[in-house]
Scaffold this motif. Structure first.
Motif, mmCIF file in Angstrom:
data_model
loop_
_atom_site.group_PDB
_atom_site.id
_atom_site.type_symbol
_atom_site.label_atom_id
_atom_site.label_comp_id
_atom_site.label_asym_id
_atom_site.label_seq_id
_atom_site.Cartn_x
_atom_site.Cartn_y
_atom_site.Cartn_z
ATOM 1 N N HIS A 80 0.841 -1.194 0.000
ATOM 2 C CA HIS A 80 0.000 0.000 0.000
ATOM 3 C C HIS A 80 0.880 1.249 0.000
ATOM 4 N N PRO A 81 0.507 2.298 -0.771
ATOM 5 C CA PRO A 81 1.353 3.494 -0.850
ATOM 6 C C PRO A 81 1.535 4.225 0.474
ATOM 7 N N ASN A 82 0.573 4.085 1.387
ATOM 8 C CA ASN A 82 0.701 4.742 2.694
ATOM 9 C C ASN A 82 1.278 3.751 3.701
ATOM 10 N N SER A 83 2.491 3.294 3.435
ATOM 11 C CA SER A 83 3.114 2.287 4.291
ATOM 12 C C SER A 83 4.358 2.840 4.981
ATOM 13 N N VAL A 84 4.688 2.225 6.112
ATOM 14 C CA VAL A 84 5.862 2.627 6.865
ATOM 15 C C VAL A 84 6.449 1.389 7.544
ATOM 16 N N LYS A 85 7.767 1.377 7.627
ATOM 17 C CA LYS A 85 8.476 0.323 8.344
ATOM 18 C C LYS A 85 9.094 0.940 9.589
ATOM 19 N N LEU A 86 8.889 0.273 10.729
ATOM 20 C CA LEU A 86 9.371 0.774 12.008
ATOM 21 C C LEU A 86 10.298 -0.245 12.657
ATOM 22 N N LEU A 87 11.467 0.195 13.062
ATOM 23 C CA LEU A 87 12.368 -0.615 13.880
ATOM 24 C C LEU A 87 12.409 0.053 15.245
ATOM 25 N N LEU A 88 11.808 -0.599 16.242
ATOM 26 C CA LEU A 88 11.634 0.017 17.551
ATOM 27 C C LEU A 88 12.429 -0.717 18.622
ATOM 28 N N GLU A 89 12.902 0.064 19.573
ATOM 29 C CA GLU A 89 13.598 -0.494 20.731
ATOM 30 C C GLU A 89 13.052 0.167 21.983
ATOM 31 N N GLY A 90 12.743 -0.647 22.996
ATOM 32 C CA GLY A 90 12.228 -0.120 24.248
ATOM 33 C C GLY A 90 13.324 0.095 25.266
ATOM 34 N N ASP A 91 12.959 0.727 26.391
ATOM 35 C CA ASP A 91 13.964 1.003 27.402
ATOM 36 C C ASP A 91 14.395 -0.249 28.154
ATOM 37 N N ASP A 92 13.758 -1.386 27.888
ATOM 38 C CA ASP A 92 14.186 -2.657 28.471
ATOM 39 C C ASP A 92 14.930 -3.514 27.448
ATOM 40 N N GLN A 93 15.407 -2.889 26.379
ATOM 41 C CA GLN A 93 16.137 -3.547 25.282
ATOM 42 C C GLN A 93 15.238 -4.424 24.407
ATOM 43 N N ARG A 94 13.941 -4.418 24.649
ATOM 44 C CA ARG A 94 13.015 -5.154 23.792
ATOM 45 C C ARG A 94 12.993 -4.518 22.411
ATOM 46 N N LYS A 95 12.918 -5.331 21.362
ATOM 47 C CA LYS A 95 12.935 -4.826 19.994
ATOM 48 C C LYS A 95 11.811 -5.447 19.180
ATOM 49 N N ILE A 96 11.357 -4.703 18.164
ATOM 50 C CA ILE A 96 10.358 -5.229 17.237
ATOM 51 C C ILE A 96 10.476 -4.493 15.911
ATOM 52 N N GLU A 97 10.164 -5.200 14.831
ATOM 53 C CA GLU A 97 10.101 -4.619 13.494
ATOM 54 C C GLU A 97 8.659 -4.734 13.011
ATOM 55 N N VAL A 98 8.077 -3.619 12.608
ATOM 56 C CA VAL A 98 6.669 -3.579 12.192
ATOM 57 C C VAL A 98 6.555 -2.870 10.855
ATOM 58 N N VAL A 99 5.802 -3.458 9.921
ATOM 59 C CA VAL A 99 5.407 -2.780 8.693
ATOM 60 C C VAL A 99 3.889 -2.637 8.741
ATOM 61 N N ARG B 211 -3.654 -1.296 8.656
ATOM 62 C CA ARG B 211 -3.391 -2.739 8.626
ATOM 63 C C ARG B 211 -1.925 -2.965 8.971
ATOM 64 N N VAL B 212 -1.666 -3.843 9.909
ATOM 65 C CA VAL B 212 -0.309 -4.308 10.171
ATOM 66 C C VAL B 212 -0.037 -5.454 9.212
ATOM 67 N N THR B 213 1.024 -5.338 8.400
ATOM 68 C CA THR B 213 1.278 -6.306 7.335
ATOM 69 C C THR B 213 2.496 -7.192 7.580
ATOM 70 N N GLU B 214 3.373 -6.782 8.478
ATOM 71 C CA GLU B 214 4.538 -7.600 8.827
ATOM 72 C C GLU B 214 4.944 -7.340 10.273
ATOM 73 N N ASP C 185 8.394 -8.475 12.543
ATOM 74 C CA ASP C 185 9.696 -9.150 12.590
ATOM 75 C C ASP C 185 9.974 -9.935 11.309
ATOM 76 N N GLY C 186 9.604 -9.343 10.160
ATOM 77 C CA GLY C 186 9.902 -9.939 8.871
ATOM 78 C C GLY C 186 8.947 -11.023 8.423
ATOM 79 N N LEU C 187 7.945 -11.346 9.242
ATOM 80 C CA LEU C 187 6.976 -12.385 8.891
ATOM 81 C C LEU C 187 5.631 -11.743 8.550
ATOM 82 N N PRO C 188 4.878 -12.323 7.614
ATOM 83 C CA PRO C 188 3.608 -11.719 7.188
ATOM 84 C C PRO C 188 2.591 -11.651 8.321
ATOM 85 N N ALA C 189 1.755 -10.650 8.252
ATOM 86 C CA ALA C 189 0.616 -10.490 9.159
ATOM 87 C C ALA C 189 -0.446 -9.709 8.400
ATOM 88 N N ASN C 190 -1.634 -9.660 8.955
ATOM 89 C CA ASN C 190 -2.706 -8.894 8.316
ATOM 90 C C ASN C 190 -3.813 -8.674 9.335
#
Length: 224
Positions: A100-119, A129-132, A134-139
């Motif tokens: 989708h043209p209105n898409s964004v990829k986020l690489l986030l890190e929390g203050d407890d060193q927790r990490k996640i990648e979200v598209v 819609r969340v579509t990914e 940590d590199g795996l498909p979602a919807n």
């Protein structure tokens, strides 16, 4: 059709897709991380990249990562609030391919060193819609409590998860299954009608063959 379909969301403008949707993406990504965001690498795609700055998409996304709602008057000054909160961020462009043209990829890190990648994508009218993850498909939309279970592609995991939810009297609204290859990594996405207790999430995370459990709760987590 309801009134929301006609008049759209109550929000700070100028755009439901570029502004309100971006706030919601930030909010949902923050909840999926499960901790306050301390560092964010943000990659805008398509229309978000081309016209997002003029629509305040950058400020809106940061506001969402700070936990601001879509109608919060602080959205316009979110950069200042991010600085005060100690949120470090970097923004750039990316080509995510046929998304989708209105898409964004986020690489986030929390203050407890927790990490996640979200598209995720803003699909209009403030809906997303969340579509990914940590590199795996979602919807999924983020409108329901949502379990995302990354696991090895082995027999029994779907039964274990659905049996646990049944035991907790949690109804499944939708369920999606994805895998990279037979016997490889897989992901199970379950949108639920009720919140999933934190104890159940911890139980899932310790099952053999479960790689990671990510949970989007719409309320404070319950212990039981």
């Amino acid at each position: 059709m309801n009134s929301f379909d006609i008049i759209g969301p109550v929000m700070v403008g100028p755009s439901s897709s570029h502004t309100a949707g971006a706030v919601k993406i930030g909010n949902i990504a923050r909840k999926l991380l499960g901790a306050p965001v301390r560092k964010a690498d943000i990659f805008f795609h398509g229309s978000f990249l081309a016209t997002g700055k003029g629509h305040g998409t950058d400020r809106a996304l940061i506001a969402g990562l700070l936990g601001f709602p879509v109608d919060d008057t602080r959205i316009a000054n979110s950069f200042l609030h991010a600085e005060n909160a100690g949120l470090q961020y970097c923004m750039s462009g990316i080509d995510l391919g046929d998304v989708h043209p209105n898409s964004v990829k986020l690489l986030l890190e929390g203050d407890d060193q927790r990490k996640i990648e979200v598209v995720a994508a803003s699909v209009g009218g403030g809906a997303i819609r969340v579509t990914e993850i940590d590199g795996l498909p979602a919807n999924f939309s983020g409108d329901y409590p949502t379990l995302v279970v990354s696991n090895l592609d082995q027999p029994g995991h779907v039964t274990e998860i659905t049996s646990m939810l049944s035991h907790k009297s949690i109804n499944i609204a939708t369920m999606q299954l994805y895998r990279s290859s037979k016997g490889g990594n897989a992901v199970i996405v379950l949108e639920c009608d009720q919140e999933v207790p934190e104890t159940a999430i911890r139980w899932l995370a310790h099952l053999e063959g479960i790689l990671k459990v990510t949970y989007l709760g719409l309320q404070e987590r319950e212990s039981e």
